[in-house]
Design a protein around this motif. Structure first.
Motif, PDB file in Angstrom:
ATOM      1  N   GLU A 170      58.872  63.302  45.446  1.00  0.00           N
ATOM      2  CA  GLU A 170      58.739  64.092  44.222  1.00  0.00           C
ATOM      3  C   GLU A 170      57.350  63.913  43.610  1.00  0.00           C
ATOM      4  O   GLU A 170      56.733  64.877  43.137  1.00  0.00           O
ATOM      5  CB  GLU A 170      59.823  63.675  43.222  1.00  0.00           C
ATOM      6  CG  GLU A 170      61.218  64.123  43.621  1.00  0.00           C
ATOM      7  CD  GLU A 170      62.297  63.499  42.744  1.00  0.00           C
ATOM      8  OE1 GLU A 170      61.979  62.530  42.012  1.00  0.00           O
ATOM      9  OE2 GLU A 170      63.448  63.966  42.808  1.00  0.00           O
ATOM     10  N   ILE A 173      54.820  65.882  45.637  1.00  0.00           N
ATOM     11  CA  ILE A 173      54.910  67.319  45.349  1.00  0.00           C
ATOM     12  C   ILE A 173      54.241  67.633  44.018  1.00  0.00           C
ATOM     13  O   ILE A 173      53.487  68.608  43.892  1.00  0.00           O
ATOM     14  CB  ILE A 173      56.383  67.767  45.341  1.00  0.00           C
ATOM     15  CG1 ILE A 173      56.959  67.691  46.761  1.00  0.00           C
ATOM     16  CG2 ILE A 173      56.515  69.190  44.802  1.00  0.00           C
ATOM     17  CD1 ILE A 173      58.456  67.930  46.833  1.00  0.00           C
ATOM     18  N   TYR A 176      50.498  67.419  44.378  1.00  0.00           N
ATOM     19  CA  TYR A 176      49.993  68.599  45.081  1.00  0.00           C
ATOM     20  C   TYR A 176      49.846  69.766  44.111  1.00  0.00           C
ATOM     21  O   TYR A 176      48.838  70.468  44.104  1.00  0.00           O
ATOM     22  CB  TYR A 176      50.938  68.991  46.223  1.00  0.00           C
ATOM     23  CG  TYR A 176      50.549  70.302  46.862  1.00  0.00           C
ATOM     24  CD1 TYR A 176      49.593  70.345  47.868  1.00  0.00           C
ATOM     25  CD2 TYR A 176      51.102  71.504  46.419  1.00  0.00           C
ATOM     26  CE1 TYR A 176      49.199  71.548  48.424  1.00  0.00           C
ATOM     27  CE2 TYR A 176      50.720  72.703  46.973  1.00  0.00           C
ATOM     28  CZ  TYR A 176      49.771  72.728  47.974  1.00  0.00           C
ATOM     29  OH  TYR A 176      49.387  73.922  48.515  1.00  0.00           O
ATOM     30  N   ARG A 177      50.880  69.964  43.302  1.00  0.00           N
ATOM     31  CA  ARG A 177      50.847  71.083  42.358  1.00  0.00           C
ATOM     32  C   ARG A 177      49.679  70.962  41.386  1.00  0.00           C
ATOM     33  O   ARG A 177      49.033  71.946  41.040  1.00  0.00           O
ATOM     34  CB  ARG A 177      52.170  71.143  41.587  1.00  0.00           C
ATOM     35  CG  ARG A 177      53.343  71.657  42.426  1.00  0.00           C
ATOM     36  CD  ARG A 177      54.642  71.534  41.659  1.00  0.00           C
ATOM     37  NE  ARG A 177      55.745  72.136  42.391  1.00  0.00           N
ATOM     38  CZ  ARG A 177      57.028  71.920  42.117  1.00  0.00           C
ATOM     39  NH1 ARG A 177      57.356  71.102  41.117  1.00  0.00           N
ATOM     40  NH2 ARG A 177      57.973  72.497  42.818  1.00  0.00           N
ATOM     41  N   LYS A 188      50.779  72.633  51.479  1.00  0.00           N
ATOM     42  CA  LYS A 188      51.604  71.592  50.892  1.00  0.00           C
ATOM     43  C   LYS A 188      52.214  70.685  51.950  1.00  0.00           C
ATOM     44  O   LYS A 188      52.245  69.468  51.799  1.00  0.00           O
ATOM     45  CB  LYS A 188      52.709  72.218  50.049  1.00  0.00           C
ATOM     46  CG  LYS A 188      53.534  71.201  49.272  1.00  0.00           C
ATOM     47  CD  LYS A 188      54.837  71.765  48.743  1.00  0.00           C
ATOM     48  CE  LYS A 188      54.598  72.951  47.834  1.00  0.00           C
ATOM     49  NZ  LYS A 188      55.875  73.445  47.247  1.00  0.00           N
ATOM     50  N   ILE A 192      52.071  66.557  52.098  1.00  0.00           N
ATOM     51  CA  ILE A 192      53.272  65.733  52.025  1.00  0.00           C
ATOM     52  C   ILE A 192      53.415  64.873  53.268  1.00  0.00           C
ATOM     53  O   ILE A 192      53.741  63.684  53.197  1.00  0.00           O
ATOM     54  CB  ILE A 192      54.525  66.609  51.841  1.00  0.00           C
ATOM     55  CG1 ILE A 192      54.394  67.480  50.585  1.00  0.00           C
ATOM     56  CG2 ILE A 192      55.774  65.744  51.757  1.00  0.00           C
ATOM     57  CD1 ILE A 192      54.187  66.723  49.308  1.00  0.00           C
ATOM     58  N   GLU A 245      61.374  72.281  48.635  1.00  0.00           N
ATOM     59  CA  GLU A 245      60.144  72.155  47.850  1.00  0.00           C
ATOM     60  C   GLU A 245      58.935  71.959  48.761  1.00  0.00           C
ATOM     61  O   GLU A 245      57.841  72.448  48.482  1.00  0.00           O
ATOM     62  CB  GLU A 245      60.254  70.973  46.885  1.00  0.00           C
ATOM     63  CG  GLU A 245      61.165  71.205  45.695  1.00  0.00           C
ATOM     64  CD  GLU A 245      60.511  72.063  44.631  1.00  0.00           C
ATOM     65  OE1 GLU A 245      59.261  72.161  44.621  1.00  0.00           O
ATOM     66  OE2 GLU A 245      61.231  72.645  43.818  1.00  0.00           O
ATOM     67  N   ILE A 246      59.132  71.221  49.848  1.00  0.00           N
ATOM     68  CA  ILE A 246      58.042  71.025  50.803  1.00  0.00           C
ATOM     69  C   ILE A 246      57.685  72.337  51.490  1.00  0.00           C
ATOM     70  O   ILE A 246      56.549  72.550  51.909  1.00  0.00           O
ATOM     71  CB  ILE A 246      58.434  69.957  51.847  1.00  0.00           C
ATOM     72  CG1 ILE A 246      58.554  68.584  51.169  1.00  0.00           C
ATOM     73  CG2 ILE A 246      57.417  69.878  52.983  1.00  0.00           C
ATOM     74  CD1 ILE A 246      59.134  67.502  52.065  1.00  0.00           C
TER      75      ILE A 246
END
Length: 283
Positions: A170, A173, A176-177, A188, A192, A245-246
């Motif tokens: 999490e 992620i 990354y955002r 992304k 990850i 999400e990934i």
């Protein structure tokens, strides 16, 4: 990654009934063994009254067995892909998980590479999966496989399991955002995957972004009992959400009333789902 030091038992293999066209590599849960898992899995049937080997007669079924490890929680040696302190909170004492995950991932990657080579390098002819902690170890292996596996696998099948280090994923992620949300130069999935190697203390992956994207385009089927009394359904749902999400393609199916406190694949519905999914994704 360096070579694994753990001692893993010999593989249990069920050979195809005809020409070898595909391989399924499937990992048992904590406390289990490859041969026992194979027996339980391959004697279960679909609504057609057929087992998986009958639905896929040209497949080679490979069942690795975990190394014996000391369980801090139970104070006993038992077969496990990694140690985990409590399933009530899989983020507690995560330090106990690192060595086992690292060794088991390396072992399963060796098996995966060998089976791909037997099929002439056609990674899309190989599926990977597992039950309970076996799903967790297999899933981690998949996420860390870019650099050793060059293309996508045919499919991933996970049953009644969870994703280790969810808080770390999490965080990755979210990072990354915040860093790359307005850019398209750093996919992304690449970020990850590299981050997960770092969690285990492994060197950065040496692979091209397109290779990472190819591996993580592997279609995923997750099965989980709503009434699972060992691995809560919330953990399976969390794994599904994070994989999406990934950027992975994930189908999740939930059911009620499976044996072993709901901690098994519902028969025949769950096996119908597996057969339908595999036939739709693999040529």
């Amino acid at each position: 990654m360096e070579t694994s030091q753990a001692r893993f038992p010999d593989l249990h293999i069920v050979e195809p009934k005809g020409q070898h066209t595909h391989t399924a590599i499937l990992l048992h849960g904590r406390g289990g063994h490859g041969p026992d898992f194979a027996k339980d899995l391959l004697t279960s049937t679909t609504s057609q009254g057929l087992d998986l080997a009958s639905h896929f007669p040209t497949w080679r079924w490979v069942f690795p067995s975990a190394a014996v490890r000391w369980s801090v929680a139970f104070q006993v040696n038992l077969p496990a892909w990694f140690d985990v302190y409590t399933l009530a909170d899989t983020n507690k004492r995560q330090d106990l998980q690192i060595q086992g995950l690292k060794e088991s991932s390396l072992h399963v990657l060796d098996v995966l590479e060998h089976e791909i080579s037997l099929l002439g390098g056609q990674s899309e002819k190989v599926i990977l999966g597992g039950l309970s902690q076996g799903m967790s170890a297999a899933l981690w292996t998949l996420l860390c496989s870019p650099g050793r596996v060059k293309g996508r696998l045919g499919a991933f099948i996970g049953c009644c399991g969870y994703l280790p280090f969810t808080q770390h994923i999490e965080t990755a992620i979210q990072d990354y955002r915040s860093k790359y949300a307005s850019e398209s130069t750093t996919p992304k999935c690449v970020t990850i995957s590299a981050f997960l190697h770092g969690v285990l203390g492994c060197p950065p992956i040496e692979s091209k972004p397109e290779e990472v994207e190819a591996v993580l385009s592997t279609p995923v089927l997750l099965l989980h009992g709503i009434d699972d009394g060992i691995v809560k359904i919330s953990l399976g749902r969390q794994a599904c959400q994070l994989l999406r999400e990934i950027g992975m393609e994930v189908l999740m199916r939930e059911y009620f009333g499976a044996p072993n406190m709901g901690h098994w694949i519902q028969e025949p519905e769950g096996f119908d789902e597996i057969v339908t999914f595999l036939k739709s994704k693999i040529s």
